[in-house]
Enzyme design. Structure first.
Site, short mmCIF file in Angstrom:
data_model
loop_
_atom_site.label_atom_id
_atom_site.label_comp_id
_atom_site.label_asym_id
_atom_site.label_seq_id
_atom_site.Cartn_x
_atom_site.Cartn_y
_atom_site.Cartn_z
N ARG A 294 6.57 7.07 1.50
CA ARG A 294 7.40 8.11 2.22
C ARG A 294 7.95 9.08 1.20
O ARG A 294 8.70 8.49 0.20
CB ARG A 294 8.64 7.39 3.02
CG ARG A 294 9.57 8.35 3.43
CD ARG A 294 10.59 7.86 4.32
NE ARG A 294 10.10 7.70 5.70
CZ ARG A 294 10.78 7.39 6.81
NH1 ARG A 294 12.02 7.39 6.77
NH2 ARG A 294 10.14 7.15 8.12
N ARG B 233 5.99 1.09 16.59
CA ARG B 233 5.75 1.48 15.01
C ARG B 233 5.06 0.41 14.42
O ARG B 233 4.02 0.44 13.78
CB ARG B 233 6.86 1.68 14.48
CG ARG B 233 7.70 3.15 14.45
CD ARG B 233 6.86 4.32 14.21
NE ARG B 233 6.78 4.23 12.90
CZ ARG B 233 7.33 4.69 12.15
NH1 ARG B 233 8.54 5.32 12.39
NH2 ARG B 233 6.95 4.79 10.63
N HIS C 118 4.49 13.23 9.95
CA HIS C 118 4.70 12.00 10.31
C HIS C 118 3.98 10.99 11.23
O HIS C 118 4.16 10.74 12.50
CB HIS C 118 6.28 11.80 10.86
CG HIS C 118 6.80 10.56 10.79
ND1 HIS C 118 6.42 9.45 9.99
CD2 HIS C 118 8.21 9.99 11.17
CE1 HIS C 118 7.05 8.35 10.14
NE2 HIS C 118 8.21 8.68 10.92
N GLN D 131 4.65 7.69 13.27
CA GLN D 131 5.20 7.73 14.28
C GLN D 131 4.58 8.11 15.69
O GLN D 131 4.85 7.52 16.69
CB GLN D 131 6.34 8.91 14.09
CG GLN D 131 7.54 8.96 15.18
CD GLN D 131 8.17 7.63 15.49
OE1 GLN D 131 8.89 7.07 14.66
NE2 GLN D 131 8.18 7.20 16.47
N CYS E 107 12.12 9.75 18.26
CA CYS E 107 11.71 8.95 17.18
C CYS E 107 12.79 7.91 16.55
O CYS E 107 12.53 6.85 15.83
CB CYS E 107 10.90 9.27 16.07
SG CYS E 107 11.78 10.62 14.98
N ASP F 51 14.27 15.42 19.00
CA ASP F 51 14.33 14.85 17.43
C ASP F 51 15.58 15.45 17.05
O ASP F 51 16.27 16.34 17.57
CB ASP F 51 13.10 15.18 16.62
CG ASP F 51 12.96 14.32 15.44
OD1 ASP F 51 13.97 13.33 15.25
OD2 ASP F 51 12.10 14.44 14.37
N1 CP Z 1 11.35 7.36 12.92
C1 CP Z 1 11.51 6.98 11.67
O1 CP Z 1 10.58 7.12 10.78
O2 CP Z 1 12.32 6.02 11.34
P1 CP Z 1 13.01 5.61 9.80
O3 CP Z 1 13.45 6.98 9.32
O4 CP Z 1 14.24 4.72 10.25
O5 CP Z 1 11.82 5.06 9.08
#
Ligand code: CP
Length: 308
Positions: free
Chosen positions: A107, A294, A134, A137, A266, A225
């Site tokens: 990430r 996820r 992303h 997700q 998400c 979001d």
């Molecule tokens: N939706 C998501 O990626 O959550 P986090 O940022 O908690 O990993």
């Protein structure tokens, strides 16, 4: 070996197989004795590095649990504690990690960090979020939609608010899974033209509609979001809130969508900002199924990456 960098960079047939396998692995874990699970050896003796240069709850825990469920081990690494955060190049980091681990999930910020990691890595690299996309997700979101409403192909998805990195991966998925997407939000926050164009080239109907009430008409799925993403300047918060307030998903807005339209987010959410608790906790909300999925979707992604 496969890298999972983005949905539009992954073969549509492979994406479909991953969603189907994720659903099957999830079902197999419901009420089956542990010994009967076919996935629990898939990552036996494999080590997976999980690198986080940004905060995370769902991505961190779901990848960690997913690897362990499949018999592998993880090491969770913070970017700032690695030499990566102190001047070592991405290329050197990728080459070194490849000597130790069997797969890397990262990430990070700019997507060039991800693509450079993949270029120099000898092991699969998975995109756990960049400023631009992303994909994990949205794999979970497709699985979630199909669990509740059947095939997503031909359905109408409405994205509300900021055309951000999660929206970008939804656009990629529109093209690959064959659904339509309407974006409703202020012009300053439109999704990237390139991503809308990619979906249109694949035959998806991609529409921008400034009026949120018109946008959600006929929607099978409404998505919200956060209005300020991790990579956005916090100083822009008030300006963004003022721009985005008309796009809040509340009960009144949902009443203009199909009666059985699902609601997704998400997470993490800022309740009463981008969506009200009445919607988030309402009967059409599947936000916690999304979070759970996820885990299942990423297990399928990891198996695809390693070919196991
Ligand atoms: N939706 C998501 O990626 O959550 P986090 O940022 O908690 O990993």
């Amino acid at each position: 070996m496969n890298h999972f960098l983005d949905i539009h960079k992954t073969d549509a047939t492979d994406l479909r197989a991953m969603i189907d396998q994720a659903g099957a692995m999830k079902q197999a874990r419901l009420g089956r004795p542990k010994a009967a699970l076919d996935d629990e050896q898939a990552l036996k003796d494999r080590m997976v590095a999980l690198i986080f240069e940004k905060p995370s709850t769902r991505t961190r825990v779901s990848f960690d649990v997913g690897v362990r469920q499949m018999g592998g081990q993880t090491m969770v690494l913070s970017g700032k504690d690695m030499q990566l955060g102190h001047g070592e190049t991405i290329a050197d980091t990728a080459r070194v990690l490849s000597r130790y681990v069997d797969m890397i999930m990262i990430r990070t910020f700019d997507e060039t960090i991800l693509t450079e990691m993949a270029e120099y890595s000898d092991v699969p690299v998975i995109n756990g979020l960049t400023d631009r996309t992303h994909p994990c997700q949205i794999m979970a979101d497709v699985l979630t939609f199909e669990e509740h409403r059947g095939p997503i192909a031909g359905k109408k998805v409405v994205w509300t608010g900021d055309g951000n990195n999660v929206c970008a991966s939804f656009l990629h998925a529109a093209g690959q899974f064959g659904f339509d997407l309407t974006f409703t939000g202020p012009a300053q926050l439109d999704p990237e033209e390139e991503f809308m164009g990619l979906a249109r080239q694949k035959g998806s109907k991609i529409v921008i509609e400034r009026d949120p009430h018109k946008a959600v008409e006929g929607a099978d799925l409404v998505v919200a979001d956060t209005w300020v993403s991790m990579h956005d300047s916090q100083s822009a918060k008030e300006r963004r809130h003022n721009m985005l307030r008309p796009y809040q998903v509340n009960t009144e807005l949902m009443s203009h969508a199909k009666p059985d339209a699902l609601f997704m987010h998400c997470l993490p959410a800022h309740r009463e900002e981008e969506a009200t608790s009445e919607v988030m906790d309402g009967p059409n909300s599947v936000i916690f199924d999304e979070a759970e999925n996820r885990l299942h979707a990423q297990k399928a992604v990891m198996r695809w990456c390693l070919g196991v």
